[in-house]
Motif scaffolding. Sequence first.
Motif, PDB file in Angstrom:
ATOM      1  N   ALA A   1      -1.418   2.452   7.378  1.00 55.17           N
ATOM      2  CA  ALA A   1      -1.782   1.244   6.638  1.00 55.17           C
ATOM      3  C   ALA A   1      -2.355   1.629   5.278  1.00 55.17           C
ATOM      4  O   ALA A   1      -2.603   2.800   4.992  1.00 55.17           O
ATOM      5  CB  ALA A   1      -2.803   0.443   7.437  1.00 55.17           C
ATOM      6  N   ASN A   2      -2.584   0.589   4.470  1.00 55.63           N
ATOM      7  CA  ASN A   2      -3.303   0.740   3.220  1.00 55.63           C
ATOM      8  C   ASN A   2      -4.618   1.464   3.410  1.00 55.63           C
ATOM      9  O   ASN A   2      -5.407   1.068   4.266  1.00 55.63           O
ATOM     10  CB  ASN A   2      -3.678  -0.666   2.737  1.00 55.63           C
ATOM     11  CG  ASN A   2      -2.895  -1.026   1.510  1.00 55.63           C
ATOM     12  OD1 ASN A   2      -2.724  -0.190   0.631  1.00 55.63           O
ATOM     13  ND2 ASN A   2      -2.426  -2.250   1.464  1.00 55.63           N
ATOM     14  N   GLY A   3      -4.861   2.502   2.630  1.00 54.70           N
ATOM     15  CA  GLY A   3      -6.159   3.171   2.691  1.00 54.70           C
ATOM     16  C   GLY A   3      -6.324   4.129   3.851  1.00 54.70           C
ATOM     17  O   GLY A   3      -7.406   4.669   4.071  1.00 54.70           O
TER      18      GLY A   3
ATOM     19  N   LYS B   1      -2.953   8.419   3.259  1.00 52.36           N
ATOM     20  CA  LYS B   1      -1.645   9.039   3.031  1.00 52.36           C
ATOM     21  C   LYS B   1      -1.572   9.714   1.664  1.00 52.36           C
ATOM     22  O   LYS B   1      -1.181  10.884   1.560  1.00 52.36           O
ATOM     23  CB  LYS B   1      -0.528   7.978   3.142  1.00 52.36           C
ATOM     24  CG  LYS B   1      -0.549   7.202   4.452  1.00 52.36           C
ATOM     25  CD  LYS B   1       0.562   6.166   4.527  1.00 52.36           C
ATOM     26  CE  LYS B   1       0.511   5.078   3.466  1.00 52.36           C
ATOM     27  NZ  LYS B   1      -0.676   4.191   3.515  1.00 52.36           N
ATOM     28  N   SER B   2      -1.955   8.974   0.621  1.00 51.24           N
ATOM     29  CA  SER B   2      -1.901   9.558  -0.731  1.00 51.24           C
ATOM     30  C   SER B   2      -2.838  10.746  -0.840  1.00 51.24           C
ATOM     31  O   SER B   2      -2.504  11.758  -1.465  1.00 51.24           O
ATOM     32  CB  SER B   2      -2.301   8.522  -1.786  1.00 51.24           C
ATOM     33  OG  SER B   2      -1.407   7.443  -1.748  1.00 51.24           O
ATOM     34  N   THR B   3      -3.997  10.621  -0.242  1.00 50.49           N
ATOM     35  CA  THR B   3      -4.974  11.712  -0.309  1.00 50.49           C
ATOM     36  C   THR B   3      -4.412  12.971   0.349  1.00 50.49           C
ATOM     37  O   THR B   3      -4.635  14.089  -0.145  1.00 50.49           O
ATOM     38  CB  THR B   3      -6.289  11.285   0.378  1.00 50.49           C
ATOM     39  OG1 THR B   3      -6.791  10.127  -0.303  1.00 50.49           O
ATOM     40  CG2 THR B   3      -7.322  12.395   0.335  1.00 50.49           C
ATOM     41  N   THR B   4      -3.675  12.808   1.416  1.00 48.08           N
ATOM     42  CA  THR B   4      -3.072  13.971   2.080  1.00 48.08           C
ATOM     43  C   THR B   4      -2.121  14.691   1.118  1.00 48.08           C
ATOM     44  O   THR B   4      -2.178  15.914   0.973  1.00 48.08           O
ATOM     45  CB  THR B   4      -2.328  13.520   3.358  1.00 48.08           C
ATOM     46  OG1 THR B   4      -3.263  12.834   4.197  1.00 48.08           O
ATOM     47  CG2 THR B   4      -1.730  14.695   4.105  1.00 48.08           C
TER      48      THR B   4
HETATM   49  P1  ATP Z   1      -2.442   3.309  -0.148  1.00 42.96           P
HETATM   50  O1  ATP Z   1      -1.182   3.089   0.567  1.00 42.96           O
HETATM   51  O2  ATP Z   1      -3.203   2.052  -0.421  1.00 42.96           O
HETATM   52  O3  ATP Z   1      -2.358   4.223  -1.324  1.00 42.96           O
HETATM   53  P2  ATP Z   1      -3.376   5.539   1.375  1.00 42.96           P
HETATM   54  O4  ATP Z   1      -3.056   5.607   2.819  1.00 42.96           O
HETATM   55  O5  ATP Z   1      -2.553   6.353   0.469  1.00 42.96           O
HETATM   56  O6  ATP Z   1      -3.391   4.051   0.909  1.00 42.96           O
HETATM   57  P3  ATP Z   1      -5.606   6.803   0.145  1.00 42.96           P
HETATM   58  O7  ATP Z   1      -5.232   6.297  -1.207  1.00 42.96           O
HETATM   59  O8  ATP Z   1      -5.386   8.222   0.444  1.00 42.96           O
HETATM   60  O9  ATP Z   1      -4.890   5.928   1.260  1.00 42.96           O
HETATM   61  O10 ATP Z   1      -7.132   6.432   0.398  1.00 42.96           O
HETATM   62  C1  ATP Z   1      -7.885   6.863   1.518  1.00 42.96           C
HETATM   63  C2  ATP Z   1      -9.321   6.374   1.404  1.00 42.96           C
HETATM   64  O11 ATP Z   1      -9.974   7.001   0.300  1.00 42.96           O
HETATM   65  C3  ATP Z   1      -9.463   4.880   1.157  1.00 42.96           C
HETATM   66  O12 ATP Z   1     -10.593   4.438   1.863  1.00 42.96           O
HETATM   67  C4  ATP Z   1      -9.684   4.770  -0.325  1.00 42.96           C
HETATM   68  O13 ATP Z   1     -10.427   3.634  -0.645  1.00 42.96           O
HETATM   69  C5  ATP Z   1     -10.446   6.045  -0.630  1.00 42.96           C
HETATM   70  N1  ATP Z   1     -10.167   6.542  -1.988  1.00 42.96           N
HETATM   71  C6  ATP Z   1      -8.959   6.908  -2.468  1.00 42.96           C
HETATM   72  N2  ATP Z   1      -9.059   7.343  -3.743  1.00 42.96           N
HETATM   73  C7  ATP Z   1     -10.362   7.256  -4.083  1.00 42.96           C
HETATM   74  C8  ATP Z   1     -11.122   7.570  -5.243  1.00 42.96           C
HETATM   75  N3  ATP Z   1     -10.542   8.077  -6.328  1.00 42.96           N
HETATM   76  N4  ATP Z   1     -12.453   7.341  -5.214  1.00 42.96           N
HETATM   77  C9  ATP Z   1     -13.051   6.832  -4.099  1.00 42.96           C
HETATM   78  N5  ATP Z   1     -12.399   6.535  -2.973  1.00 42.96           N
HETATM   79  C10 ATP Z   1     -11.080   6.744  -2.943  1.00 42.96           C
END
Ligand code: ATP
Length: 235
Positions: A36-38, A41-44
């Motif tokens: 899901a959102n957040g 995934k992107s962080t990985t």
């Molecule tokens: P999306 O599909 O919305 O991009 P995601 O699965 O890729 O979601 P991430 O972007 O990796 O998720 O975010 C993981 C968590 O880290 C979330 O709770 C997000 O709010 C937090 N987060 C991501 N980037 C930052 C940042 N630069 N500063 C603070 N918190 C962050």
Amino acid sequence: MLLEMQGVSVSYGKVSAITDVSIKVPEKGVVTIIGANGAGKSTTLRAISGLARARTGEIRFDGERIDRLPPDRIVARGVVHVPEGRRIFPEMTVEENLHTGAFLRRGAPDVATDLEKVYARFPRLLERRHQLAKTMSGGEQQMLAIGRALMAKPRLLLMDEPSMGLAPVIVEEIGRIVEEISAEGVPVVLVEQNAELALELADYAYVLETGRVSLEGPAPELHGNEHVRAAYLGV
Ligand code: ATP
């Protein structure tokens, strides 16, 4: 394994984004990360490409640690990231954007050949090579972002939500491109919110839930999994 991520955690300040994530990518095929959102995934992907620092664990590419290297050194090894939202350079032409992908290889004799290959794969980019990137449609910009990544001669391609915001027919085209790239021997890590597309393209899949891997397995198996169907496939 070409890439091994073992027990990686990343935080942004006090916010924990991923916790103890372990992922493996073999020499061939498509590995997808859905969630899901957040979910993280992107962080990985950002941890792999060095844009986010792993607070714990390690990441090996081709047997060597990369989790302490700066992003440019990771790209130089062949780990190339197509970021979410494409991040092309709007005020540069299509061709200038493509050249930025080969920045670390500038002057190399095969850059011109690779440019020709990208144009052969994406005839639209050839037609529009002198046009400013910002004047291109969303789908064309995604092709440009992929073309730019290919100009870096990837050994592993990380793709973040390539289908986001695109019309179904373009999404299908992106799917074909991912399959082609993988068939040509470049493994792909695909992050998608479109779980249906991702599981169709992937050989192996991971599900991230609130920063942790909650489920993993061969993609067809996850496609048939009841929880995955209810939570991500809307079945
Ligand atoms: P999306 O599909 O919305 O991009 P995601 O699965 O890729 O979601 P991430 O972007 O990796 O998720 O975010 C993981 C968590 O880290 C979330 O709770 C997000 O709010 C937090 N987060 C991501 N980037 C930052 C940042 N630069 N500063 C603070 N918190 C962050």
